[in-house]
Design an enzyme around this catalytic site. Structure first.
Site, PDB file in Angstrom:
ATOM      1  N   HIS A 196       0.843  -1.203   0.000  1.00 13.10           N
ATOM      2  CA  HIS A 196       0.000   0.000   0.000  1.00 13.10           C
ATOM      3  C   HIS A 196       0.873   1.247   0.000  1.00 13.10           C
ATOM      4  O   HIS A 196       2.085   1.168   0.250  1.00 13.10           O
ATOM      5  CB  HIS A 196      -0.953   0.006   1.200  1.00 13.10           C
ATOM      6  CG  HIS A 196      -0.271  -0.095   2.522  1.00 13.10           C
ATOM      7  ND1 HIS A 196       0.399   0.944   3.099  1.00 13.10           N
ATOM      8  CD2 HIS A 196      -0.138  -1.131   3.376  1.00 13.10           C
ATOM      9  CE1 HIS A 196       0.894   0.569   4.252  1.00 13.10           C
ATOM     10  NE2 HIS A 196       0.599  -0.708   4.453  1.00 13.10           N
TER      11      HIS A 196
HETATM   12  P1  TYD Z   1      -1.534  -2.597   7.693  1.00 11.28           P
HETATM   13  O1  TYD Z   1      -1.084  -1.172   7.758  1.00 11.28           O
HETATM   14  O2  TYD Z   1      -2.285  -3.044   6.466  1.00 11.28           O
HETATM   15  O3  TYD Z   1      -0.299  -3.578   7.954  1.00 11.28           O
HETATM   16  P2  TYD Z   1       0.937  -3.986   7.000  1.00 11.28           P
HETATM   17  O4  TYD Z   1       1.313  -2.790   6.199  1.00 11.28           O
HETATM   18  O5  TYD Z   1       2.006  -4.428   7.950  1.00 11.28           O
HETATM   19  O6  TYD Z   1       0.528  -5.128   6.125  1.00 11.28           O
HETATM   20  O7  TYD Z   1      -2.413  -2.878   9.003  1.00 11.28           O
HETATM   21  C1  TYD Z   1      -2.842  -4.167   9.352  1.00 11.28           C
HETATM   22  C2  TYD Z   1      -4.164  -4.032  10.108  1.00 11.28           C
HETATM   23  O8  TYD Z   1      -3.997  -3.291  11.319  1.00 11.28           O
HETATM   24  C3  TYD Z   1      -5.219  -3.302   9.294  1.00 11.28           C
HETATM   25  O9  TYD Z   1      -6.471  -3.941   9.548  1.00 11.28           O
HETATM   26  C4  TYD Z   1      -5.258  -1.928   9.885  1.00 11.28           C
HETATM   27  C5  TYD Z   1      -4.853  -2.147  11.328  1.00 11.28           C
HETATM   28  N1  TYD Z   1      -4.094  -1.016  11.911  1.00 11.28           N
HETATM   29  C6  TYD Z   1      -4.648  -0.261  12.928  1.00 11.28           C
HETATM   30  O10 TYD Z   1      -5.791  -0.515  13.375  1.00 11.28           O
HETATM   31  N2  TYD Z   1      -3.923   0.765  13.471  1.00 11.28           N
HETATM   32  C7  TYD Z   1      -2.681   1.081  13.024  1.00 11.28           C
HETATM   33  O11 TYD Z   1      -2.039   2.035  13.536  1.00 11.28           O
HETATM   34  C8  TYD Z   1      -2.115   0.310  11.941  1.00 11.28           C
HETATM   35  C9  TYD Z   1      -0.754   0.614  11.392  1.00 11.28           C
HETATM   36  C10 TYD Z   1      -2.860  -0.725  11.407  1.00 11.28           C
END
Ligand code: TYD
Length: 140
Positions: free
Chosen positions: A48
Site C-alpha cells: 500500500h
Molecule cells: P496494515 O497497515 O495493512 O499492515 P501492513 O502494512 O504491515 O501489512 O495494518 C494491518 C491491520 O492493522 C489493518 O487492519 C489496519 C490495522 N491497523 C490499525 O488498526 N492501526 C494502526 O495504527 C495500523 C498501522 C494498522
C-alpha cells in the site's frame, strides 16, 4: 526516501541503547508508534501507499527487506541493524519481506491511524502518480 543512522550509545559490558527524537532526528512530530511481530520468515506485508503519512521504519531485531516504489522506479533496502532507520514519505508504495522469522518492524508515524489515508490498490496508486497528485499542494 532517506536512510538514517539512529543515534546509539554503547555502555561497556552493559549493551547498547539507541534513541531518536521528534523533529531532531526525523523530520516530523511522532503521533503514533506501532510494531509488527510474530511474522514467519518469507512472509510479505505492506502492499500500500499513503496519501499524507510520513513514517520512520526500523528493525530492532532481525532482518526485513523493504521495497519502495514511487511509481517510476523501485528500490530495495534491508533493515538488518537496530540503528538503521528508513524514512518513507507519502506517495510511496511499499512492501516488506521478513528475511528472518520473528524480526520486529517498528514504525514511528506522523499521523494517527486513518484507513482513508491508505491506497491499497496498485493501479489506483499509479493513477495518482500519473495525475501528479503528490505535486499538488491542495491534494486532499
Ligand atoms: P496494515 O497497515 O495493512 O499492515 P501492513 O502494512 O504491515 O501489512 O495494518 C494491518 C491491520 O492493522 C489493518 O487492519 C489496519 C490495522 N491497523 C490499525 O488498526 N492501526 C494502526 O495504527 C495500523 C498501522 C494498522
Amino acid at each position: 526516501m532517506e536512510i538514517i543512522e539512529i543515534r546509539t550509545r554503547t555502555t561497556e559490558g552493559l549493551g547498547t541503547l539507541s534513541f531518536l527524537e521528534s523533529k531532531k532526528d526525523i523530520p516530523f512530530e511522532i503521533k503514533r508508534i506501532y510494531y509488527t511481530y510474530n511474522v514467519d520468515e518469507g512472509l510479505q506485508r505492506g502492499g500500500h501507499a499513503h496519501k499524507n503519512l510520513i513514517q520512520l521504519l526500523f528493525c530492532p531485531y532481525g532482518s526485513i527487506e523493504v521495497t519502495i516504489d514511487n511509481g517510476f522506479s523501485k528500490e530495495k533496502i534491508i533493515l538488518d541493524s537496530p540503528n538503521k532507520g528508513l524514512i518513507i514519505e507519502n506517495g510511496i508504495w511499499r512492501n516488506m519481506i521478513w528475511k528472518m522469522k520473528n524480526s520486529v518492524l517498528c514504525v514511528a508515524a506522523s499521523e494517527y491511524y486513518n484507513e482513508q489515508d491508505y491506497i491499497r490498490d496498485y493501479d489506483e496508486f499509479l493513477k495518482y502518480v500519473k495525475e501528479g497528485y503528490w505535486n499538488n499542494e491542495n491534494k486532499i
